[in-house]
Write a protein that holds these residues in place. Sequence first.
Motif, PDB file in Angstrom:
ATOM      1  N   ALA A 124      48.475  33.165  27.299  1.00 19.69           N
ATOM      2  CA  ALA A 124      48.817  32.124  28.267  1.00 19.69           C
ATOM      3  C   ALA A 124      50.015  31.303  27.813  1.00 19.69           C
ATOM      4  O   ALA A 124      50.684  30.673  28.638  1.00 19.69           O
ATOM      5  CB  ALA A 124      47.612  31.207  28.493  1.00 19.69           C
ATOM      6  N   ARG A 125      50.292  31.322  26.526  1.00 22.77           N
ATOM      7  CA  ARG A 125      51.452  30.602  25.990  1.00 22.77           C
ATOM      8  C   ARG A 125      52.633  31.532  25.766  1.00 22.77           C
ATOM      9  O   ARG A 125      53.571  31.211  25.052  1.00 22.77           O
ATOM     10  CB  ARG A 125      51.048  29.887  24.703  1.00 22.77           C
ATOM     11  CG  ARG A 125      50.200  28.653  24.993  1.00 22.77           C
ATOM     12  CD  ARG A 125      49.289  28.272  23.840  1.00 22.77           C
ATOM     13  NE  ARG A 125      48.463  27.115  24.187  1.00 22.77           N
ATOM     14  CZ  ARG A 125      47.373  27.181  24.961  1.00 22.77           C
ATOM     15  NH1 ARG A 125      46.991  28.342  25.473  1.00 22.77           N
ATOM     16  NH2 ARG A 125      46.670  26.099  25.233  1.00 22.77           N
ATOM     17  N   GLU A 126      52.549  32.708  26.384  1.00 23.22           N
ATOM     18  CA  GLU A 126      53.618  33.721  26.338  1.00 23.22           C
ATOM     19  C   GLU A 126      53.961  34.095  24.895  1.00 23.22           C
ATOM     20  O   GLU A 126      55.128  34.102  24.487  1.00 23.22           O
ATOM     21  CB  GLU A 126      54.854  33.257  27.095  1.00 23.22           C
ATOM     22  CG  GLU A 126      55.715  34.410  27.586  1.00 23.22           C
ATOM     23  CD  GLU A 126      56.724  34.010  28.643  1.00 23.22           C
ATOM     24  OE1 GLU A 126      57.479  34.908  29.094  1.00 23.22           O
ATOM     25  OE2 GLU A 126      56.765  32.824  29.027  1.00 23.22           O
ATOM     26  N   THR A 127      52.917  34.421  24.144  1.00 23.80           N
ATOM     27  CA  THR A 127      53.063  34.908  22.783  1.00 23.80           C
ATOM     28  C   THR A 127      52.547  36.337  22.729  1.00 23.80           C
ATOM     29  O   THR A 127      51.464  36.629  23.243  1.00 23.80           O
ATOM     30  CB  THR A 127      52.273  34.031  21.800  1.00 23.80           C
ATOM     31  OG1 THR A 127      52.765  32.693  21.875  1.00 23.80           O
ATOM     32  CG2 THR A 127      52.422  34.520  20.371  1.00 23.80           C
ATOM     33  N   ALA A 128      53.293  37.226  22.111  1.00 25.49           N
ATOM     34  CA  ALA A 128      52.881  38.623  22.000  1.00 25.49           C
ATOM     35  C   ALA A 128      51.599  38.729  21.171  1.00 25.49           C
ATOM     36  O   ALA A 128      51.402  37.980  20.213  1.00 25.49           O
ATOM     37  CB  ALA A 128      53.993  39.444  21.351  1.00 25.49           C
ATOM     38  N   HIS A 175      55.717  38.484  27.788  1.00 23.48           N
ATOM     39  CA  HIS A 175      55.711  38.248  29.245  1.00 23.48           C
ATOM     40  C   HIS A 175      54.554  38.991  29.901  1.00 23.48           C
ATOM     41  O   HIS A 175      53.892  38.446  30.807  1.00 23.48           O
ATOM     42  CB  HIS A 175      57.031  38.689  29.855  1.00 23.48           C
ATOM     43  CG  HIS A 175      57.099  38.449  31.336  1.00 23.48           C
ATOM     44  ND1 HIS A 175      57.135  37.182  31.888  1.00 23.48           N
ATOM     45  CD2 HIS A 175      57.106  39.315  32.390  1.00 23.48           C
ATOM     46  CE1 HIS A 175      57.168  37.270  33.200  1.00 23.48           C
ATOM     47  NE2 HIS A 175      57.145  38.553  33.523  1.00 23.48           N
ATOM     48  N   LYS A 176      54.276  40.215  29.454  1.00 22.37           N
ATOM     49  CA  LYS A 176      53.135  40.964  29.995  1.00 22.37           C
ATOM     50  C   LYS A 176      51.833  40.211  29.739  1.00 22.37           C
ATOM     51  O   LYS A 176      50.940  40.172  30.589  1.00 22.37           O
ATOM     52  CB  LYS A 176      53.074  42.355  29.356  1.00 22.37           C
ATOM     53  CG  LYS A 176      54.130  43.324  29.865  1.00 22.37           C
ATOM     54  CD  LYS A 176      54.181  44.583  29.015  1.00 22.37           C
ATOM     55  CE  LYS A 176      52.894  45.364  29.061  1.00 22.37           C
ATOM     56  NZ  LYS A 176      52.989  46.633  28.289  1.00 22.37           N
ATOM     57  N   GLY A 177      51.740  39.592  28.564  1.00 18.84           N
ATOM     58  CA  GLY A 177      50.547  38.823  28.243  1.00 18.84           C
ATOM     59  C   GLY A 177      50.377  37.630  29.167  1.00 18.84           C
ATOM     60  O   GLY A 177      49.257  37.337  29.624  1.00 18.84           O
TER      61      GLY A 177
END
Length: 209
Positions: A124-128, A175-177
Motif C-alpha cells: 500500500a506504500r508502493e514498496t516492492a 507499482h504492481k503492489g
Amino acid sequence: KRIHVIPHGIDIEEDVDSANDAEIISTLGVPKRYVLAVGTIEPRKNLPLLVRAVDSLRDRGEDLAVVLVGPRGWGEVKDLDRDFVYEVGRVSDEILNALMRQAIVYCVPSVYEGFGMPALEAMARETAVIASGVASLPEVVGDAGVLLDPLDSTAWANAIERMSSDEKYRNEQAHKGLVRAQSFTWESSARAHVAAYREALRHWQTRTR
C-alpha cells in the motif's frame, strides 16, 4: 462449503509527502540502503534466512543492511547479531511509514503467517515485496510480488540483488503492489462478512423448517 475466506482491508494514503522520510529515519541511525522486515521477532518469521541472504550479497559487494522493526517475541532467534542488522524495536506509525517507503525491498521470509498484514501495508506504500510462497502470503501478495521458497537463501539473495540493482524493475514491482493493495478494501471485507452471515442464516432456516 462452511468456510468463507475473507481478507482484511487496508487504508491507502493519498498524496503522500515523503520529502522528510530521510530525516525521520535518520533518528534511528540506520543506513540509507536496507531491506526491511516488520513483525514480532520469533522463529516462524525465519529472519536468519534473510540475514544469510543479505550477508552473501555483501560478500558480492552489495552495500545493504537489514532493518528489523518489532519487539522480540517467543522463542530464541539466533544469528541476528551482525553489524549490518539493525533491530529498532517498536516505532511510531510515522517512522514505520518512512521506513517502508524508503526500503529497497520489503521482505517476508516467514514459514507461517496468519494473514501477512505488514506485506499488504508495504504494498500500500508502493514498496516492492519479496515473500515466502507459503501459508496465506500467496493470497495476499499474488502476482504483485516475488514469491520464493522460505528455505532457499540463494533464491532470496538473487531476488534481493535484482531489486537492489535494477531500479526500473523495482519500481514496476512496487507499482504492481500498490494496484493490488487497492483491491483490499474494508468495504469489500465488510460486505463479504455480511454475505457469510446471510448464507449461514439461510442454511439455519432451511434446517429448521
